[in-house]
Design an enzyme around this catalytic site. Structure first.
Site, PDB file in Angstrom:
ATOM      1  N   PRO A  31       0.842  -1.195   0.000  1.00  0.00           N
ATOM      2  CA  PRO A  31       0.000   0.000   0.000  1.00  0.00           C
ATOM      3  C   PRO A  31       0.881   1.251   0.000  1.00  0.00           C
ATOM      4  CG  PRO A  31      -0.667  -1.539   1.726  1.00  0.00           C
ATOM      5  CD  PRO A  31       0.647  -2.016   1.211  1.00  0.00           C
ATOM      6  N   LYS A  32       0.405   2.304  -0.626  1.00  0.00           N
ATOM      7  CA  LYS A  32       1.129   3.584  -0.612  1.00  0.00           C
ATOM      8  C   LYS A  32       0.530   4.467   0.480  1.00  0.00           C
ATOM      9  CE  LYS A  32       2.823   7.299  -3.549  1.00  0.00           C
ATOM     10  NZ  LYS A  32       2.520   8.355  -2.570  1.00  0.00           N
TER      11      LYS A  32
END
Length: 347
Positions: A31-32
């Site tokens: 995930p960013k």
């Protein structure tokens, strides 16, 4: 021992989740996280927090400085993201505005916010462990060592989740936005750590919206349009500033001054009317005033996400829309994102 904090490894934007079979050694997807990039050095005596821009962050996060020596198994150099979450239990999300408030010159304010909006550190890379420099090792090896190191770690430190399944990464891209995350990162498993290099891949949401031009700031050179301020209408007819468009070429900045001249608001004496822009804590003493425009011109822009009622990042110009009425540019055209509990992302 004392760790030297390097420039962080960076990512270049790509339009879709990349195919792992097209990268030698494959990819790992994460995930960013939408926060401050943080490189944390714990040498057994002191904690130091570096940032993407080489600005020390240590003094702004005393709760992390206090917790890290207590919960980290040993001296190490970690790469990750500092984030703040708000919201009730079961409906938490990342809060960029609360995080940005933490950068404050007053020590008393920093200490107060450390209690009211405590930060978390999301670890996603291990650059050194004890006396061992791991930066030349492949990322897959560093990730395995990171998992071993943080297997039993406690909050406020978290190990970011990861997968080698591109279809799951695509699902994360769609779902995790509801918890305040802003995309997915793909990392080559065979690569060494490359400070300052854009050797990773980031995938963010790409959306368009029709907005109204409501003003412009003069370029820092003193000539031309530096950024075009844009707005959207609320249901009661109020026009709200929602962001800005920049990255014009030198020639285009000058052209825009002439193109927008007929829309410039003037007072009874014929003087240009200036508005006072919103000031962030990052602006310092910077002039944030702007030349006001009559809200008569519509443009289409590309954006990735909203933060509250504003675009989270600078938007990109697509085209002018002479076929659109300004009053039709409302918030209702924007995508509604389903809520997603941050706790489920951290799990």
């Amino acid at each position: 021992m004392r760790y030297e904090i390097p420039a962080p490894m960076l990512a270049k934007a790509v339009s879709t989740v990349p195919d792992p079979d097209k990268t030698p050694g494959g990819l790992l997807y994460e995930p960013k996280w939408d926060g401050f990039r943080g490189l944390i050095a714990w040498d057994g005596e002191e904690v130091e927090i570096g940032s993407r821009g080489a600005k020390p962050l240590t003094r702004y996060f005393p709760e992390l400085v206090e917790a890290l020596p207590r919960i980290l198994p040993g001296p190490c150099l970690l790469d990750g993201e500092i984030v703040v979450a708000t919201g009730r239990s079961g409906a938490q999300r990342l809060d960029w505005e609360a995080l940005s408030q933490r950068i404050h010159p007053a020590e008393s304010r920093v200490q107060k916010l450390a209690v009211e909006t405590p930060a978390m550190f999301i670890a996603f890379d291990l650059l050194a462990l004890g006396d061992e420099d791991l930066r030349t090792r492949p990322f897959g090896k560093r990730r395995a060592r990171l998992e071993d190191l943080l297997e039993d770690v406690e909050p406020p430190v978290h190990l970011t989740r990861a997968t080698d399944d591109p279809s799951l990464a695509a699902r994360w891209l769609a779902e995790f936005e509801g918890a305040g995350l802003d995309g997915v990162v793909a990392k080559p498993l065979a690569d060494a750590y490359a400070p300052g290099k854009r050797a990773l891949f980031k995938i963010k949401h790409a959306r368009t919206a029709d907005v109204v031009a409501l003003g412009y700031r003069v370029h820092k050179s003193g000539s031309g349009v530096g950024s075009l301020l844009v707005g959207l209408y609320d249901t009661d007819g109020t026009l709200h500033q929602v962001g800005g468009v920049s990255a014009w070429s030198n020639a285009r900045r000058q052209e825009l001054v002439d193109e927008l001249a007929p829309l410039v608001e003037r007072d009874e004496e014929g003087e240009v009317v200036r508005g006072e822009g919103e000031r962030s804590r990052f602006a310092g003493t910077k002039d944030v005033s702007f030349v006001r425009l009559r809200p008569e011109r519509v443009l289409e822009v590309r954006y990735d996400q909203l933060e509250g009622r504003r675009f989270r990042h600078t938007v990109q110009f697509e085209r002018w829309r002479p076929d659109r009425e300004p009053r039709s540019c409302t918030y209702s055209q924007l995508d509604a994102v389903a809520d997603y509990d941050l706790a489920d992302v951290l799990a």
